[in-house]
Design a protein around this motif. Structure first.
Motif, short mmCIF file in Angstrom:
data_model
loop_
_atom_site.label_atom_id
_atom_site.label_comp_id
_atom_site.label_asym_id
_atom_site.label_seq_id
_atom_site.Cartn_x
_atom_site.Cartn_y
_atom_site.Cartn_z
N GLU A 200 11.37 -3.99 1.50
CA GLU A 200 10.78 -2.87 0.76
C GLU A 200 11.58 -1.58 0.90
OE1 GLU A 200 10.12 -3.82 3.71
OE2 GLU A 200 8.72 -2.58 4.84
N ASP A 215 13.83 4.26 3.48
CA ASP A 215 13.99 3.97 4.90
C ASP A 215 14.08 5.29 5.66
OD1 ASP A 215 15.07 3.31 7.44
OD2 ASP A 215 17.10 3.28 6.59
N GLY A 263 9.83 -6.10 11.25
CA GLY A 263 10.03 -7.54 11.35
C GLY A 263 9.53 -8.19 12.62
N SER A 265 6.25 -7.77 13.64
CA SER A 265 4.80 -7.93 13.60
C SER A 265 4.44 -9.37 13.25
CB SER A 265 4.18 -6.94 12.61
OG SER A 265 4.86 -6.99 11.39
N GLU A 268 5.63 -11.76 10.21
CA GLU A 268 7.05 -11.62 9.93
C GLU A 268 7.86 -12.24 11.06
OE1 GLU A 268 8.54 -8.36 7.32
OE2 GLU A 268 7.57 -7.25 8.94
P1 AMP Z 1 6.92 -4.30 9.65
O1 AMP Z 1 6.87 -4.07 11.14
O2 AMP Z 1 8.26 -4.71 9.19
O3 AMP Z 1 5.83 -5.18 9.23
O4 AMP Z 1 6.65 -2.88 9.01
C1 AMP Z 1 5.45 -2.17 9.24
C2 AMP Z 1 5.34 -1.00 8.30
O5 AMP Z 1 6.38 -0.08 8.54
C3 AMP Z 1 5.42 -1.35 6.85
O6 AMP Z 1 4.48 -0.58 6.14
C4 AMP Z 1 6.81 -0.96 6.47
O7 AMP Z 1 6.93 -0.66 5.11
C5 AMP Z 1 7.06 0.23 7.34
N1 AMP Z 1 8.49 0.33 7.59
C6 AMP Z 1 9.28 -0.66 8.07
N2 AMP Z 1 10.55 -0.25 8.18
C7 AMP Z 1 10.58 1.03 7.78
C8 AMP Z 1 11.62 1.99 7.66
N3 AMP Z 1 12.87 1.69 8.01
N4 AMP Z 1 11.31 3.23 7.24
C9 AMP Z 1 10.03 3.53 6.91
N5 AMP Z 1 9.02 2.67 7.01
C10 AMP Z 1 9.28 1.43 7.42
#
Ligand code: AMP
Ligand code: MG
Length: 418
Positions: A200, A215, A263, A265, A268
């Motif tokens: 995303e 990001d 990644g 959580s 994932e």
């Molecule tokens: P995840 O741990 O990958 O499941 O991400 C958890 C949440 O953090 C999700 O809502 C992601 O969209 C957000 N997120 C992950 N990586 C980033 C990033 N580099 N910058 C901003 N938000 C992020």
């Protein structure tokens, strides 16, 4: 190289699925081997580096007894209980000693930093004396040795003053310079690779497509790492794709540490888990904390891996609570760099359940001579604004329940959190 799994599983109370914050810190610490390589740098460039040698003075600082004030150097034994009249025989300036010896009944004009003229032991400040030509009238009530700085008072020959592992701040840089030392051995800088993961994520410069977000984690990480003074290797945004992730991790594994975000959580983690297990030795933890519950820790190649959650606030909290300590330890610091916990009065009730450590974002302020703290608004782990509005973390300990208004709580200041 000892196995991380073996080291960690020996620790008392180690439970990867409900790991207490203090246990996670202990587990990480138990696995780290600090860098040992050194390099020699000019003293100014050593600012912010970690000292890798003993500093042992080979001169006294100051090198001579000298005057701490502008005034008159006298022989204390000449002074009486009444006003004493002395004859001024010359002047000693900083860097320009008086050659003559001061005899009985005599004195010398001295300026701050001037070597104490031979024969003298005491300085009377100029505001206290009356002058009549070469006659100097010293009032009674002087103390022997007053206003004199003694040789070696600051640093003494042979007495070690700085040990390896000390962070070199401006004071240490000046102190080393005061010994006439122009170059020092410091530990080599840590090399830290980092990247963000997530399909995303869009990069600055591209237009957001549906479902995308920019990001931001790589930017906060960059800021936090820069303040720690490490060398950074930014590997960009990596798609949730095994091939891309493997390539990034391989590249990063040549550094001292790797920091990833996202990644880890549930949901994932599985494909990342398999990949990381293939490339190295990595533990996946659920930490009893909020925010920042999922986190991976391990080693891939030569590098320690810190797999941080994706949520922007969780990234910062886990960085400050775990990664900062680990990187400072790895960089060879042996001085005390623990973030102090201070006490403040909570001006509002705070919701909290026992069984996890919480890091709420707070605003510390002074009211009626007392330090108080209130939470920033929304505490969601995706609300990065809560970090920006805050000047401290409100640390609610593991066993603690809700907080009533007026109760003391622990806070950690964010300013200075390098
Ligand atoms: P995840 O741990 O990958 O499941 O991400 C958890 C949440 O953090 C999700 O809502 C992601 O969209 C957000 N997120 C992950 N990586 C980033 C990033 N580099 N910058 C901003 N938000 C992020
Ligand atoms: Mg993700």
């Amino acid at each position: 190289m000892t196995s991380i799994v073996q080291t960690v599983s020996c620790l008392d109370g180690y439970d990867p699925d409900a790991l207490r914050v203090d246990k996670a810190i202990e587990a990480i610490r138990a696995c780290l081997t600090p860098v040992s390589e050194k390099e020699t740098v000019p003293v100014r460039q050593a600012l912010g580096r970690v000292l890798a040698q003993d500093i042992v003075p080979d001169i006294d600082v100051p090198a001579h007894d000298n005057s701490a004030m502008d005034g008159y150097a006298v022989r204390f034994s000449d002074l009486s209980g009444k006003e004493t009249i002395l004859e001024e025989i010359g002047t000693a300036l900083a860097g320009k000693p008086l050659r003559a010896k001061v005899g009985a009944g005599q004195c010398a004009r001295v300026m701050t930093g001037a070597v104490m003229p031979r024969g003298t032991d005491t300085v009377v400040i100029q505001e206290m004396v009356k002058r009549e030509g070469k006659r100097v009238l010293v009032p009674p009530g002087q103390k022997k040795g007053q206003n004199v700085r003694y040789a070696g008072e600051d640093l003494k020959i042979g007495v070690p003053v700085l040990q390896p592992g000390r962070l070199l701040r401006p004071a240490e840089i000046g102190l080393i310079a005061s010994l006439g030392i122009g170059e020092v051995a410091v530990k080599r800088r840590l090399r830290v690779a980092f990247f963000a993961t997530g399909d995303e994520l869009a990069s600055i410069g591209s237009k957001l497509k549906e479902g995308e977000i920019y990001d931001s984690n790589r930017y906060t990480l960059h800021g936090m790492l820069e303040r720690l003074g490490v060398e950074m290797v930014d590997l960009g945004v990596v798609r949730d794709d095994p091939g891309a992730l493997e390539a990034a991790l391989q590249k990063a594994s040549r550094c001292d540490a790797i920091i990833t975000t996202g990644g880890v959580s549930v949901g994932e983690a599985d494909f990342i888990k398999q990949l990381m297990a293939k490339l190295g030795e990595v533990l996946f933890w659920k930490i009893a904390m909020r925010p920042g519950r999922p986190m991976a820790f391990g080693r891939i190649g030569a590098a320690y891996l810190f797999g941080l959650p994706g949520n922007p606030v969780a990234v910062m909290v886990t960085f400050y609570q775990f990664v900062r300590d680990a990187l400072l330890h790895l960089s060879g610091r042996t001085d005390d760099y623990e973030i102090p916990l201070l006490k403040a009065i909570s001006s509002q009730p705070l919701r909290k359940v026992p069984g996890r450590t919480e890091y709420q974002r707070g605003i510390l302020y002074r009211e009626g001579g007392e330090w108080k703290v209130r939470a920033t608004g929304q505490q969601g782990s995706g609300v990065l604004r809560s970090m920006s509005e805050a000047n401290c973390f409100i640390v609610l300990e593991h066993a603690r329940g809700g907080v009533a208004a007026g109760e003391p709580v622990a806070v950690q200041l964010m300013e200075g959190l390098a």
